[in-house]
Design an enzyme around this catalytic site. Structure first.
Site, PDB file in Angstrom:
ATOM      1  N   ASN A 165       0.778  -1.231   0.000  1.00  0.00           N
ATOM      2  CA  ASN A 165       0.000   0.000   0.000  1.00  0.00           C
ATOM      3  C   ASN A 165       0.812   1.285   0.000  1.00  0.00           C
ATOM      4  O   ASN A 165       0.284   2.342  -0.280  1.00  0.00           O
ATOM      5  CB  ASN A 165      -0.932   0.027   1.206  1.00  0.00           C
ATOM      6  CG  ASN A 165      -1.975  -1.050   1.116  1.00  0.00           C
ATOM      7  OD1 ASN A 165      -2.588  -1.229   0.078  1.00  0.00           O
ATOM      8  ND2 ASN A 165      -2.151  -1.788   2.186  1.00  0.00           N
ATOM      9  N   TYR A 166       2.052   1.192   0.365  1.00  0.00           N
ATOM     10  CA  TYR A 166       2.800   2.433   0.485  1.00  0.00           C
ATOM     11  C   TYR A 166       4.033   2.489  -0.418  1.00  0.00           C
ATOM     12  O   TYR A 166       4.484   3.548  -0.781  1.00  0.00           O
ATOM     13  CB  TYR A 166       3.235   2.643   1.933  1.00  0.00           C
ATOM     14  CG  TYR A 166       2.088   2.854   2.866  1.00  0.00           C
ATOM     15  CD1 TYR A 166       1.421   4.065   2.886  1.00  0.00           C
ATOM     16  CD2 TYR A 166       1.663   1.851   3.721  1.00  0.00           C
ATOM     17  CE1 TYR A 166       0.357   4.262   3.736  1.00  0.00           C
ATOM     18  CE2 TYR A 166       0.603   2.041   4.576  1.00  0.00           C
ATOM     19  CZ  TYR A 166      -0.044   3.247   4.577  1.00  0.00           C
ATOM     20  OH  TYR A 166      -1.095   3.447   5.410  1.00  0.00           O
ATOM     21  N   LEU A 167       4.591   1.356  -0.705  1.00  0.00           N
ATOM     22  CA  LEU A 167       5.824   1.389  -1.469  1.00  0.00           C
ATOM     23  C   LEU A 167       5.505   1.243  -2.952  1.00  0.00           C
ATOM     24  O   LEU A 167       4.863   0.294  -3.370  1.00  0.00           O
ATOM     25  CB  LEU A 167       6.751   0.258  -1.035  1.00  0.00           C
ATOM     26  CG  LEU A 167       7.059   0.193   0.448  1.00  0.00           C
ATOM     27  CD1 LEU A 167       8.166  -0.802   0.688  1.00  0.00           C
ATOM     28  CD2 LEU A 167       7.436   1.533   1.019  1.00  0.00           C
TER      29      LEU A 167
END
Length: 917
Positions: free
Chosen positions: A907-909
């Site tokens: 979800n973030y990288l």
DNA sequence: ACTGATACTTAGCAGTGAAAAC
DNA sequence: GTTTTCACTGCTAAGTATCAGT
């Protein structure tokens, strides 16, 4: 008849409960948001809450006849009960270590030692990884092949880029080194691990810093190399799919004493990202983009400065007229559309590239398996391409919330009907075999198959289950089965174990067969046609019935999740294309709402939530949104300096709510806390930033050599504990003292703030900005930052992997992504320890042999004895190395056991970061 | 401003299959 | 060949954010 009566009573009760709940939340919110008579209100509210809670507790106790934790109570006694309970629960379901992390010292000392060793070992580690150079070479070859084609095209751009990059890089490098120490410290300390760990980090840092000194020198030299190899790729890749790379260019420099964030934005890098792969003239793009950006940021600049002055005044939230904002909105959207169009061109090859990227990411991770994955991936890719390549980014986008024009699908897949147990699998009550009716039996199997699970040891789970189970029973059964403890599900449990065992032991052909069948189902139901394009559906299977598994201390855990029937399902699709319901059934409703993205929905019975059937993450709708998310983070990067300035000013605002907002924002920004929406009482008691209560933080003027320390200790999403000791600015500290003044532990810390207010404020600063963007931003920033820090162009592939994983870990720590210690952890750790012990023994033996051999040499000094010594020496060395390797492995695993890397990865990288790097 | 409803994202867990280790 | 480990994926709970109605 009896049942009827029961049911009516039941319903009435529920109704009353609901009413009760309503009034409760009314109280809650009224006390939260009306602050005229806050003191009195609060007291009254507290009383009410207490009373409600007590009542409920009493009810529950009656129901259950047992101890139960009280939910959110303002009384110390209750609180401690809860804490105890929480601890108990945690001890069971999560790691013991985690708690002790914060509190026990002996364990920590041990860990300390381990970590010191680890630090040493890491160096060794690297050496070892270098040995794996063969793999690297193989990998390189493959990469080269892949790259060769693209390289030609890039070559042109590259040259242009390079000169620019070099300058930038030099500047950046300077800043980076200047700030690194400070930043490092800060980032680490914000990583919510306990003080002991921090100490270790300090050591670690010292070591790293030393390394960096070396790195710096090394890095300065091979700069060209950086450009030539990874950087080239970076620019190229980033160009067509710009998301994050820029985040790392925001240099957050944090002054340790004042924790003042500053940003040094480097526009050019953004520009660089806009640069398309080939054809487009670089400089031209630079120009346009720059212009766009100025246009884009201008309208925001003006109101911001205005706002700043307003901020210190009073009525600020409502001061910006809606119409004014709308104007800004439209301007921004137009510019972004231009931008987007440009990007769309750039992204022309995105699909392909994206695939490629994924592949590469894998490649870095798994050198050996790369070959196979590439092959399969290629296959997949080809298939996909055959199916279609939807260049959705080329199409005109509707702005009015329309998500699709046509939507066709086959409807969801329902859970298979219940298969009754074979006759020989029996259920016993009080030692006697009881034949259950099918429905009762079905629910019994839900429980029976979970017998080994921790859930069944929980009081709440059992009571809820039993209560719901009794509802499905016939009256005769209900009369008979009155005590869960007397129920014997063991045969049911054994049966399901046997089944899964059999399942595992199937032959290859059988497995293949089921796989093919599954594939068939996916082919039929797993896709929909949206605007004429075939897209994968994410969850086309409707959730099967079972027992609700709430996380943490969820009051509803164990309740029976009903089987969903077509009559419960709403279908959403183009008019006239509705799929037919399964034979003998009909849909609850068929609608045609093209402002939403779901294909079907139903309301789940436990929490009354609506569940949706939606598209797969790889679909364009999701992909676009994901892309927007990162775009927002990029936008935030440009604004973050101003935002920080502003909330720092707001620390001394006259108005309490402004101050609270500022401090909350500081937490969200610095610690990547979640926003913290309000929750119903019938959910587990967890909090986020805005919903923090006084009991969740503690203040110390000095602690462990740091000034103004705030200690967070609360349960966040999924009841994951967040523990962090962090040194804050004096003003923040003083403000917190004020906020906590005159409040009970159960009171809201930010009593004049909620997520709506906060987001409204953020949205005024920057269109579309919300609290969660900070999390994305922070995570991306940290990843880039860590990658920059940890990577050295000279590193071998293995070292780079290590660095990547460490960067990933840093992000996971920042976001507090945790996992329960794997079930097999203790066992595998034991195994490892046994191995270590065995190795030690053999080592000791070998050392003894060596000594003996040496003695022998002294005595005889013969050629043979010398040779023997050498031989022994070698064995000893080899064994030592092996031992060390094992120990490193052990510590590494230990460190990783409660950090979940997957979430941040997902979800973030951004894949592009990995690729770029 | 409050509330509940709605839609969509983020998250950990568990099961699984394949690779690695034995 | 068997066991262990590991990474991936599906599942679904639990968040965030927003909106419409009062």
């Amino acid at each position: 008849m009896g049942t009827m009566e029961n049911e009516t009573i039941e319903i009435r009760k529920e109704h009353e409960e609901k009413k009760d709940g309503d009034s409760r939340s009314e109280h809650k919110s009224s006390s939260k948001h009306k602050h005229k008579d806050k003191e009195r209100d609060r007291d009254r509210d507290r009383e009410r809450k207490d009373k409600d809670r007590k009542d409920r507790d009493r009810e529950r106790d009656k129901d259950r006849g047992d101890k139960e934790k009280s939910h959110s109570s303002s009384k110390d006694k209750d609180r401690s009960d809860r804490d105890k309970d929480r601890d108990k629960h945690r001890d069971k379901s999560r790691s013991d270590e985690k708690m002790t992390n914060g509190h026990s010292s002996s364990k920590d000392k041990e860990k300390d030692r381990e970590r010191k060793d680890r630090d040493k070992d890491r160096e060794k580690d690297r050496e070892r990884e270098r040995e794996k150079g063969k793999d690297k070479e193989r990998e390189k070859d493959r990469d080269k092949e892949r790259e060769r084609d693209r390289d030609k095209e890039r070559e042109k751009d590259r040259d242009k880029e390079r000169s620019k990059d070099k300058d930038k890089e030099r500047e950046r490098e300077k800043d980076r080194h200047k700030d690194r120490d400070r930043k490092d410290k800060d980032r680490h300390s914000s990583s919510h691990k306990d003080k002991h760990r921090d100490k270790d980090r300090d050591k670690d840092r010292e070591r790293k810093d030393k390394e960096k000194e070396g790195d710096k020198e090394r890095r300065e030299k091979p700069k060209d190399k950086i450009k030539d190899e990874p950087k080239v790729e970076e620019t190229a890749e980033i160009a067509e799919f710009p998301k994050h790379e820029e985040t790392h260019n925001v240099r957050i420099t944090e002054d340790e004493d004042t924790s003042v964030f500053k940003t040094e934005t480097e526009e050019i890098v953004d520009v660089k990202q806009e640069v398309p792969e080939a054809e487009v003239d670089v400089t031209a793009t630079v120009e346009t983009v720059k212009m766009e950006e100025t246009i884009e940021s201008d309208p925001e600049d003006v109101p911001l400065s205005k706002r700043k002055s307003i901020t210190n005044g009073t009525d600020y939230d409502s001061d910006v007229p809606l119409s004014a904002r709308k104007k800004i909105k439209s301007e921004v959207t137009t510019t972004t559309t231009v931008k987007k169009q440009k990007k769309r061109k750039i992204e022309d090859d995105e699909d392909e590239e994206y695939e490629e990227k994924k592949k590469k990411k894998k490649a870095t991770k798994k050198v050996k398996t790369e070959e196979t994955t590439t092959v399969t991936k290629k296959k997949v890719k080809k298939e996909e391409e055959n199916v279609e390549t939807w260049k959705w980014w080329e199409e005109k986008k509707e702005d009015d919330g329309v998500k699709w024009r046509t939507l066709e699908h086959k409807g969801p897949v329902f859970a298979p009907p219940y298969e009754p147990l074979p006759k020989n699998v029996k259920f016993y009550y009080n030692g006697k075999h009881i034949e259950l009716t099918q429905d009762t039996e079905e629910v019994a199997t839900f429980y029976g198959r979970m017998l080994d699970h921790d859930y069944t040891a929980k009081e709440q789970f059992n009571t809820n289950f039993f209560k719901d189970w009794r509802k499905t029973m016939t009256s005769a059964e209900r009369e008979l089965i009155t005590d869960l403890k007397k129920c014997d599900f063991s045969e049911i449990n054994a049966y399901f174990k046997r089944r899964s065992e059999e399942n595992k032991n199937r032959t290859k052909e059988e497995k293949q067969k089921t796989k093919a069948e599954n594939e068939k189902v996916i082919q039929e139901f797993g896709f929909c046609t949206i605007d004429g394009h075939k897209q994968r559906i994410g969850n086309f299977k409707i959730e099967p019935p079972g027992l609700f598994r709430g996380r943490g201390d969820h009051p509803k855990m164990g309740m029976v999740k009903r089987r969903v029937m077509p009559e419960d399902v709403i279908i959403n699709c183009s008019k006239g294309t509705a799929p037919s319901a399964p034979a003998g059934h009909k849909w609850k409703e068929v609608r045609s709402d093209n402002t939403v993205t779901w294909l079907a929905s139903w309301t789940e019975n436990v929490q009354g939530q609506v569940k949706y059937v939606m598209l797969n993450a790889a679909s364009h709708l999701k992909g676009e949104r994901d892309w927007n998310k990162y775009e927002m983070a990029r936008k935030l990067k440009k604004m973050v300096g101003k935002i920080r300035e502003q909330y720092q000013m707001d620390y001394k605002a006259k108005e309490m709510r402004v101050r609270q907002r500022a401090v909350a924002l500081y937490f969200i920004d610095k610690l990547a806390l979640r926003a913290g929406n309000e929750k119903d009482e019938d959910q587990a008691d967890t909090v986020g930033c805005c919903s923090l209560r006084v009991e969740h933080i503690s203040l110390d003027e000095t602690k462990n050599g740091k000034d103004f320390v705030v200690t967070f200790d609360f349960l966040g999403k999924d009841s994951i504990r967040y523990y962090n000791e962090i040194s804050v600015e004096k003003r923040v500290f003083k403000n917190l003292q004020i906020f906590m003044d005159n409040k009970q532990p159960g009171d809201d810390l930010f009593d004049r703030l909620n997520t709506t207010i906060l987001n409204k404020h953020l949205n005024e600063i920057m269109e579309g900005l919300t609290a969660k963007v900070f999390r994305t931003y922070n995570a991306s920033f940290t990843l880039q930052d860590q990658l920059d820090k940890l990577t050295n162009p000279d590193d071998s592939l293995a070292e780079k992997i290590l660095a990547y994983n460490r960067a990933n870990r840093a992000v996971a720590i920042l976001c507090n992504h945790q996992r329960a210690v794997p079930k097999t952890f203790a066992k595998s750790m034991e195994n490892l320890q046994a191995k270590i012990d065995a190795k030690k023994e053999t080592l000791a033996e070998a050392e003894k042999n060596l000594k003996d051999a040496k003695k022998e040499v002294k005595r005889s000094a013969s050629q043979a004895s010398k040779a023997a010594v050498e031989k022994c020496q070698k064995t000893v060395e080899r064994l030592r190395e092996q031992l060390q390797k094992l120990e490193v492995q052990a510590t590494d695993r230990e460190e990783n056991k409660e950090i979940a890397l997957g979430t941040s990865k997902l979800n973030y990288l951004d894949p592009r970061i990995s690729v770029a790097w």
